[in-house]
Design a protein around this motif. Structure first.
Motif, PDB file in Angstrom:
ATOM      1  N   ASP A  14     -20.431 -41.010 -54.834  1.00 55.64           N
ATOM      2  CA  ASP A  14     -20.458 -40.402 -56.164  1.00 55.64           C
ATOM      3  C   ASP A  14     -21.848 -39.874 -56.508  1.00 55.64           C
ATOM      4  OD1 ASP A  14     -21.382 -43.029 -56.266  1.00 55.64           O
ATOM      5  OD2 ASP A  14     -20.377 -43.514 -58.153  1.00 55.64           O
ATOM      6  N   ARG A  15     -22.883 -40.642 -56.193  1.00 51.45           N
ATOM      7  CA  ARG A  15     -24.263 -40.213 -56.471  1.00 51.45           C
ATOM      8  C   ARG A  15     -24.623 -38.979 -55.652  1.00 51.45           C
ATOM      9  NH1 ARG A  15     -28.605 -41.323 -53.589  1.00 51.45           N
ATOM     10  NH2 ARG A  15     -27.686 -43.160 -52.645  1.00 51.45           N
ATOM     11  N   LEU A  16     -24.283 -38.993 -54.364  1.00 50.13           N
ATOM     12  CA  LEU A  16     -24.608 -37.856 -53.501  1.00 50.13           C
ATOM     13  C   LEU A  16     -23.865 -36.596 -53.946  1.00 50.13           C
ATOM     14  CD1 LEU A  16     -24.630 -39.615 -50.031  1.00 50.13           C
ATOM     15  CD2 LEU A  16     -26.599 -38.662 -51.232  1.00 50.13           C
ATOM     16  N   LEU A  17     -22.605 -36.736 -54.338  1.00 45.75           N
ATOM     17  CA  LEU A  17     -21.853 -35.582 -54.823  1.00 45.75           C
ATOM     18  C   LEU A  17     -22.487 -35.022 -56.096  1.00 45.75           C
ATOM     19  CD1 LEU A  17     -18.183 -36.776 -54.255  1.00 45.75           C
ATOM     20  CD2 LEU A  17     -19.350 -34.919 -53.049  1.00 45.75           C
ATOM     21  N   ALA A  18     -22.867 -35.895 -57.015  1.00 41.12           N
ATOM     22  CA  ALA A  18     -23.489 -35.458 -58.268  1.00 41.12           C
ATOM     23  C   ALA A  18     -24.812 -34.743 -57.996  1.00 41.12           C
ATOM     24  CB  ALA A  18     -23.706 -36.648 -59.199  1.00 41.12           C
ATOM     25  N   GLU A  19     -25.619 -35.297 -57.095  1.00 39.80           N
ATOM     26  CA  GLU A  19     -26.907 -34.681 -56.764  1.00 39.80           C
ATOM     27  C   GLU A  19     -26.739 -33.297 -56.163  1.00 39.80           C
ATOM     28  OE1 GLU A  19     -28.811 -37.459 -54.148  1.00 39.80           O
ATOM     29  OE2 GLU A  19     -29.302 -38.851 -55.772  1.00 39.80           O
ATOM     30  N   ARG A  20     -25.616 -33.079 -55.488  1.00 40.16           N
ATOM     31  CA  ARG A  20     -25.392 -31.801 -54.819  1.00 40.16           C
ATOM     32  C   ARG A  20     -24.478 -30.870 -55.616  1.00 40.16           C
ATOM     33  NH1 ARG A  20     -27.335 -35.498 -51.964  1.00 40.16           N
ATOM     34  NH2 ARG A  20     -28.276 -35.223 -49.916  1.00 40.16           N
ATOM     35  N   GLY A  21     -24.028 -31.330 -56.774  1.00 32.58           N
ATOM     36  CA  GLY A  21     -23.158 -30.514 -57.610  1.00 32.58           C
ATOM     37  C   GLY A  21     -21.841 -30.171 -56.919  1.00 32.58           C
ATOM     38  N   MET A  22     -21.310 -31.139 -56.167  1.00 31.34           N
ATOM     39  CA  MET A  22     -20.096 -30.918 -55.389  1.00 31.34           C
ATOM     40  C   MET A  22     -19.006 -31.859 -55.889  1.00 31.34           C
ATOM     41  SD  MET A  22     -19.636 -31.280 -51.243  1.00 31.34           S
ATOM     42  CE  MET A  22     -20.600 -29.842 -50.842  1.00 31.34           C
ATOM     43  N   THR A  23     -17.765 -31.393 -55.835  1.00 33.85           N
ATOM     44  CA  THR A  23     -16.639 -32.239 -56.219  1.00 33.85           C
ATOM     45  C   THR A  23     -16.054 -32.918 -54.988  1.00 33.85           C
ATOM     46  OG1 THR A  23     -14.953 -30.539 -55.923  1.00 33.85           O
ATOM     47  CG2 THR A  23     -16.050 -30.642 -58.090  1.00 33.85           C
ATOM     48  N   LEU A  24     -15.273 -33.941 -55.236  1.00 33.25           N
ATOM     49  CA  LEU A  24     -14.573 -34.639 -54.162  1.00 33.25           C
ATOM     50  C   LEU A  24     -13.617 -33.678 -53.444  1.00 33.25           C
ATOM     51  CD1 LEU A  24     -14.854 -37.583 -53.283  1.00 33.25           C
ATOM     52  CD2 LEU A  24     -12.797 -38.082 -54.577  1.00 33.25           C
ATOM     53  N   THR A  25     -12.995 -32.790 -54.206  1.00 37.38           N
ATOM     54  CA  THR A  25     -12.075 -31.807 -53.630  1.00 37.38           C
ATOM     55  C   THR A  25     -12.805 -30.860 -52.687  1.00 37.38           C
ATOM     56  OG1 THR A  25     -10.678 -31.942 -55.590  1.00 37.38           O
ATOM     57  CG2 THR A  25     -10.385 -30.011 -54.191  1.00 37.38           C
ATOM     58  N   GLU A  26     -13.989 -30.403 -53.082  1.00 34.18           N
ATOM     59  CA  GLU A  26     -14.779 -29.511 -52.220  1.00 34.18           C
ATOM     60  C   GLU A  26     -15.200 -30.243 -50.945  1.00 34.18           C
ATOM     61  OE1 GLU A  26     -16.976 -26.677 -55.524  1.00 34.18           O
ATOM     62  OE2 GLU A  26     -17.769 -28.690 -55.161  1.00 34.18           O
ATOM     63  N   LEU A  27     -15.647 -31.488 -51.095  1.00 31.60           N
ATOM     64  CA  LEU A  27     -16.044 -32.268 -49.922  1.00 31.60           C
ATOM     65  C   LEU A  27     -14.846 -32.475 -48.997  1.00 31.60           C
ATOM     66  CD1 LEU A  27     -18.271 -33.846 -48.441  1.00 31.60           C
ATOM     67  CD2 LEU A  27     -17.548 -35.861 -49.742  1.00 31.60           C
ATOM     68  N   SER A  28     -13.706 -32.781 -49.573  1.00 30.67           N
ATOM     69  CA  SER A  28     -12.493 -32.990 -48.792  1.00 30.67           C
ATOM     70  C   SER A  28     -12.182 -31.767 -47.927  1.00 30.67           C
ATOM     71  CB  SER A  28     -11.323 -33.279 -49.730  1.00 30.67           C
ATOM     72  OG  SER A  28     -10.103 -33.259 -49.045  1.00 30.67           O
ATOM     73  N   ALA A  29     -12.247 -30.598 -48.527  1.00 31.36           N
ATOM     74  CA  ALA A  29     -11.951 -29.365 -47.794  1.00 31.36           C
ATOM     75  C   ALA A  29     -12.944 -29.127 -46.662  1.00 31.36           C
ATOM     76  CB  ALA A  29     -11.952 -28.179 -48.760  1.00 31.36           C
ATOM     77  N   GLN A  30     -14.214 -29.432 -46.904  1.00 32.50           N
ATOM     78  CA  GLN A  30     -15.241 -29.179 -45.890  1.00 32.50           C
ATOM     79  C   GLN A  30     -15.257 -30.230 -44.786  1.00 32.50           C
ATOM     80  OE1 GLN A  30     -19.124 -27.915 -47.314  1.00 32.50           O
ATOM     81  NE2 GLN A  30     -18.222 -27.354 -49.276  1.00 32.50           N
ATOM     82  N   VAL A  31     -14.910 -31.466 -45.129  1.00 33.97           N
ATOM     83  CA  VAL A  31     -14.919 -32.549 -44.146  1.00 33.97           C
ATOM     84  C   VAL A  31     -13.616 -32.581 -43.359  1.00 33.97           C
ATOM     85  CG1 VAL A  31     -14.988 -35.073 -43.892  1.00 33.97           C
ATOM     86  CG2 VAL A  31     -16.597 -33.940 -45.414  1.00 33.97           C
ATOM     87  N   GLY A  32     -12.520 -32.205 -44.027  1.00 29.25           N
ATOM     88  CA  GLY A  32     -11.227 -32.199 -43.357  1.00 29.25           C
ATOM     89  C   GLY A  32     -10.472 -33.508 -43.457  1.00 29.25           C
ATOM     90  N   ILE A  33     -10.735 -34.277 -44.529  1.00 28.84           N
ATOM     91  CA  ILE A  33      -9.932 -35.476 -44.801  1.00 28.84           C
ATOM     92  C   ILE A  33      -9.426 -35.390 -46.236  1.00 28.84           C
ATOM     93  CG2 ILE A  33     -11.143 -36.901 -43.119  1.00 28.84           C
ATOM     94  CD1 ILE A  33     -12.515 -38.337 -45.370  1.00 28.84           C
ATOM     95  N   THR A  34      -8.405 -36.143 -46.540  1.00 28.10           N
ATOM     96  CA  THR A  34      -7.763 -36.000 -47.842  1.00 28.10           C
ATOM     97  C   THR A  34      -8.650 -36.503 -48.984  1.00 28.10           C
ATOM     98  OG1 THR A  34      -6.715 -38.177 -47.831  1.00 28.10           O
ATOM     99  CG2 THR A  34      -5.496 -36.358 -46.777  1.00 28.10           C
ATOM    100  N   VAL A  35      -8.382 -35.961 -50.165  1.00 24.47           N
ATOM    101  CA  VAL A  35      -9.073 -36.414 -51.374  1.00 24.47           C
ATOM    102  C   VAL A  35      -8.780 -37.891 -51.601  1.00 24.47           C
ATOM    103  CG1 VAL A  35      -9.213 -36.141 -53.883  1.00 24.47           C
ATOM    104  CG2 VAL A  35      -9.076 -34.130 -52.433  1.00 24.47           C
ATOM    105  N   VAL A  36      -7.549 -38.307 -51.327  1.00 29.65           N
ATOM    106  CA  VAL A  36      -7.172 -39.715 -51.512  1.00 29.65           C
ATOM    107  C   VAL A  36      -8.045 -40.611 -50.632  1.00 29.65           C
ATOM    108  CG1 VAL A  36      -5.333 -41.405 -51.190  1.00 29.65           C
ATOM    109  CG2 VAL A  36      -4.824 -39.194 -52.232  1.00 29.65           C
ATOM    110  N   ASN A  37      -8.213 -40.265 -49.361  1.00 30.26           N
ATOM    111  CA  ASN A  37      -9.037 -41.081 -48.470  1.00 30.26           C
ATOM    112  C   ASN A  37     -10.499 -41.070 -48.892  1.00 30.26           C
ATOM    113  OD1 ASN A  37      -6.965 -42.025 -46.895  1.00 30.26           O
ATOM    114  ND2 ASN A  37      -7.144 -40.395 -45.386  1.00 30.26           N
TER     115      ASN A  37
END
Length: 83
Positions: A14-37
């Motif tokens: 959560d801290r790293l996402l906030a620092e980078r202005g990224m959402t969990l959904t955006e990270l999910s798409a870029q990493v290739g794992i589900t938002v739930v996971n």
């Protein structure tokens, strides 16, 4: 049902996402794992993480594993506190 194993590993997604202005959904798409996971990981409910997933998260967030994961034996996870 067996009692859950206690651990003192903390995930700072959560801290790293906030620092980078990224959402969990955006990270999910870029990493290739589900938002739930990712949510399970973010909320300290994960039991394990694959090195390939950890590597991909670190690549996308431009961080080191130690930025994402810490060990804090004095502070059990919220679900790990004894009743």
């Amino acid at each position: 049902m067996p009692e859950e194993e206690r651990h003192a590993i903390r995930i700072h997604l959560d801290r790293l996402l906030a620092e980078r202005g990224m959402t969990l959904t955006e990270l999910s798409a870029q990493v290739g794992i589900t938002v739930v996971n990712l949510s399970v990981l973010k909320n300290d409910r994960a039991k394990a993480i694959r090195f390939s997933t950890l590597s991909r998260i670190c690549e996308v967030l431009h961080c080191q594993p130690g930025d994402l994961i810490t060990h804090d034996p004095g502070d059990p996870a919220p679900g790990d506190r004894a009743s």
